[in-house]
Design an enzyme around this catalytic site. Structure first.
Site, PDB file in Angstrom:
ATOM      1  N   SER A 158      37.411  52.156  52.873  1.00  0.00           N
ATOM      2  CA  SER A 158      36.140  51.982  52.159  1.00  0.00           C
ATOM      3  C   SER A 158      35.168  53.024  52.696  1.00  0.00           C
ATOM      4  CB  SER A 158      35.602  50.577  52.469  1.00  0.00           C
ATOM      5  OG  SER A 158      34.237  50.460  52.098  1.00  0.00           O
ATOM      6  N   TYR A 171      33.775  43.389  58.069  1.00  0.00           N
ATOM      7  CA  TYR A 171      34.317  44.327  57.076  1.00  0.00           C
ATOM      8  C   TYR A 171      34.247  45.767  57.595  1.00  0.00           C
ATOM      9  CZ  TYR A 171      35.131  46.296  52.383  1.00  0.00           C
ATOM     10  OH  TYR A 171      35.635  46.973  51.296  1.00  0.00           O
TER      11      TYR A 171
HETATM   12  P1  NAD Z   1      39.731  42.234  44.449  1.00  0.00           P
HETATM   13  O1  NAD Z   1      39.170  40.970  44.988  1.00  0.00           O
HETATM   14  O2  NAD Z   1      39.707  42.492  42.981  1.00  0.00           O
HETATM   15  O3  NAD Z   1      41.230  42.402  44.952  1.00  0.00           O
HETATM   16  C1  NAD Z   1      41.650  41.995  46.227  1.00  0.00           C
HETATM   17  C2  NAD Z   1      43.121  41.710  46.157  1.00  0.00           C
HETATM   18  O4  NAD Z   1      43.539  41.228  47.439  1.00  0.00           O
HETATM   19  C3  NAD Z   1      43.458  40.608  45.137  1.00  0.00           C
HETATM   20  O5  NAD Z   1      44.694  40.918  44.506  1.00  0.00           O
HETATM   21  C4  NAD Z   1      43.611  39.377  46.022  1.00  0.00           C
HETATM   22  O6  NAD Z   1      44.448  38.394  45.465  1.00  0.00           O
HETATM   23  C5  NAD Z   1      44.239  40.013  47.254  1.00  0.00           C
HETATM   24  N1  NAD Z   1      44.159  39.166  48.432  1.00  0.00           N
HETATM   25  C6  NAD Z   1      43.083  38.595  49.006  1.00  0.00           C
HETATM   26  N2  NAD Z   1      43.467  37.846  50.062  1.00  0.00           N
HETATM   27  C7  NAD Z   1      44.806  37.961  50.162  1.00  0.00           C
HETATM   28  C8  NAD Z   1      45.789  37.418  51.037  1.00  0.00           C
HETATM   29  N3  NAD Z   1      45.472  36.600  52.045  1.00  0.00           N
HETATM   30  N4  NAD Z   1      47.097  37.759  50.846  1.00  0.00           N
HETATM   31  C9  NAD Z   1      47.455  38.574  49.816  1.00  0.00           C
HETATM   32  N5  NAD Z   1      46.573  39.102  48.962  1.00  0.00           N
HETATM   33  C10 NAD Z   1      45.265  38.809  49.130  1.00  0.00           C
HETATM   34  O7  NAD Z   1      38.973  43.396  45.238  1.00  0.00           O
HETATM   35  P2  NAD Z   1      38.970  44.981  45.050  1.00  0.00           P
HETATM   36  O8  NAD Z   1      37.562  45.359  44.868  1.00  0.00           O
HETATM   37  O9  NAD Z   1      39.980  45.447  44.107  1.00  0.00           O
HETATM   38  O10 NAD Z   1      39.375  45.414  46.534  1.00  0.00           O
HETATM   39  C11 NAD Z   1      40.625  45.984  46.889  1.00  0.00           C
HETATM   40  C12 NAD Z   1      40.463  46.775  48.174  1.00  0.00           C
HETATM   41  O11 NAD Z   1      39.523  47.817  47.962  1.00  0.00           O
HETATM   42  C13 NAD Z   1      39.934  45.955  49.348  1.00  0.00           C
HETATM   43  O12 NAD Z   1      40.585  46.341  50.528  1.00  0.00           O
HETATM   44  C14 NAD Z   1      38.458  46.329  49.385  1.00  0.00           C
HETATM   45  O13 NAD Z   1      37.920  46.184  50.670  1.00  0.00           O
HETATM   46  C15 NAD Z   1      38.539  47.781  48.967  1.00  0.00           C
HETATM   47  N6  NAD Z   1      37.280  48.338  48.437  1.00  0.00           N
HETATM   48  C16 NAD Z   1      36.721  47.841  47.278  1.00  0.00           C
HETATM   49  C17 NAD Z   1      35.541  48.414  46.797  1.00  0.00           C
HETATM   50  C18 NAD Z   1      34.893  47.954  45.509  1.00  0.00           C
HETATM   51  O14 NAD Z   1      33.783  48.404  45.189  1.00  0.00           O
HETATM   52  N7  NAD Z   1      35.501  47.100  44.707  1.00  0.00           N
HETATM   53  C19 NAD Z   1      34.949  49.465  47.502  1.00  0.00           C
HETATM   54  C20 NAD Z   1      35.544  49.927  48.666  1.00  0.00           C
HETATM   55  C21 NAD Z   1      36.715  49.357  49.117  1.00  0.00           C
END
Ligand code: NAD
Length: 276
Positions: A158, A171
């Site tokens: 991130s 985080y």
């Molecule tokens: P999201 O909530 O849409 O997806 C998260 C995924 O992780 C889902 O498929 C969920 O089921 C899974 N998950 C959560 N807990 C779990 C567990 N215990 N075991 C297995 N799977 C699990 O979120 P996202 O925004 O797509 O985030 C995905 C990644 O990207 C994360 O690591 C997040 O920190 C990172 N990220 C997101 C953003 C953003 O703006 N959306 C920005 C920077 C980084």
């Protein structure tokens, strides 16, 4: 120019450069993980989806992905907070599809609170899912990657792997940890045909973000448009969300032969946020 010039070799940007490769994407039942799974399927890889959610819905995603890209897709329900389950997912994949060629560590959760009020269980869950699972999955895939002399590990960190923000202690600590682990993984595997890199997105348009717009608009007494510009994208100079397809494209590029010499680094996809 003494000797005659010859064209360099082709860039090997084949239509399906990952044909026959096995890719595991953690947390790919929604958002960025699903975007990356789609991009890798488009590149021809066999896909293991993982994550939480409704079984019927996940099966719909699984078969839609398989049909659209004509690749095999499995779902593994491993819980990323359980180290034994993480390792078992890699073993199940090896039994069904073969050894893992591409590992995308993407699963992640968030909790926002000041340090002195941060719940212990939230701290533990974020460190387990966002950081320790990356270690456990990486450790489980490396022996077969080393034996085969090829592997791609893509960690979804991130912008918070590069800079801090208040109220996101667990985080930010976990994502900085992922960036550190990315460097160590790259150094330990550099002579084995394996690369390990971290993608550092800023704000990405996902269903979760979409759901938050209305509640934030109400909480701040702002229009939805103002919430996007002044709350969500205040730090993101482009004032635009990245898309999950863009992040998928970056992951697919990191798995391509054009990226063979890119290892141990971070790729910020944050609309200029960390350029400040
Ligand atoms: P999201 O909530 O849409 O997806 C998260 C995924 O992780 C889902 O498929 C969920 O089921 C899974 N998950 C959560 N807990 C779990 C567990 N215990 N075991 C297995 N799977 C699990 O979120 P996202 O925004 O797509 O985030 C995905 C990644 O990207 C994360 O690591 C997040 O920190 C990172 N990220 C997101 C953003 C953003 O703006 N959306 C920005 C920077 C980084």
């Amino acid at each position: 120019m003494d000797s005659p010039q010859v064209l360099p070799p082709q860039t090997a940007l084949a239509a399906r450069p990952l044909d026959g490769r096995v890719a595991v994407i953690t947390g790919s039942t929604s958002g960025i993980g699903l975007g990356i799974a789609s991009a890798l399927a488009e590149a021809g890889a066999m896909i293991v989806l993982n994550g939480l959610g409704d079984a019927h819905e996940i099966d719909g995603l699984r078969s839609a992905l398989a049909a659209r890209y004509d690749v095999s897709v499995r779902y593994d329900q491993a819980d990323m907070s359980d180290p034994a389950d993480v390792a078992a997912m890699i073993q199940r994949t090896a039994r069904s599809f073969g050894p893992v060629d591409v590992l995308v560590n993407n699963a992640g959760v968030q909790h926002v609170a000041p340090i002195d009020a941060f719940p212990d269980d939230k701290w533990d869950a974020i460190i387990a899912i966002n950081l320790s699972a990356v270690f456990h999955a990486t450790r489980a895939v490396l022996p077969a990657m080393k034996r085969r002399g090829w592997g791609r590990i893509v960690n979804v960190a991130s912008a918070h792997g590069l800079i801090g923000s208040p109220f996101k202690s667990a985080y930010v600590a976990a994502k900085h940890g992922v960036v550190g682990l990315t460097k160590v993984t790259a150094l330990e595997t550099a002579e084995h045909g394996i690369t390990c890199n971290a993608i550092c997105p800023g704000y990405v348009w996902t269903p979760l973000v979409e759901q938050q717009i209305a509640s934030q608009a109400e909480a701040h007494a702002l229009s939805a448009e103002q919430v996007v510009r002044e709350v969500f994208l205040k730090e993101q100079p482009t004032r635009k969300f990245a898309t999950v397809a863009e992040i998928g494209g970056i992951a697919a590029f990191l798995c391509s032969s054009a990226a063979a010499s890119i290892t141990g680094t971070t790729i910020a996809a944050d609309g200029g946020w960390t350029a400040h």
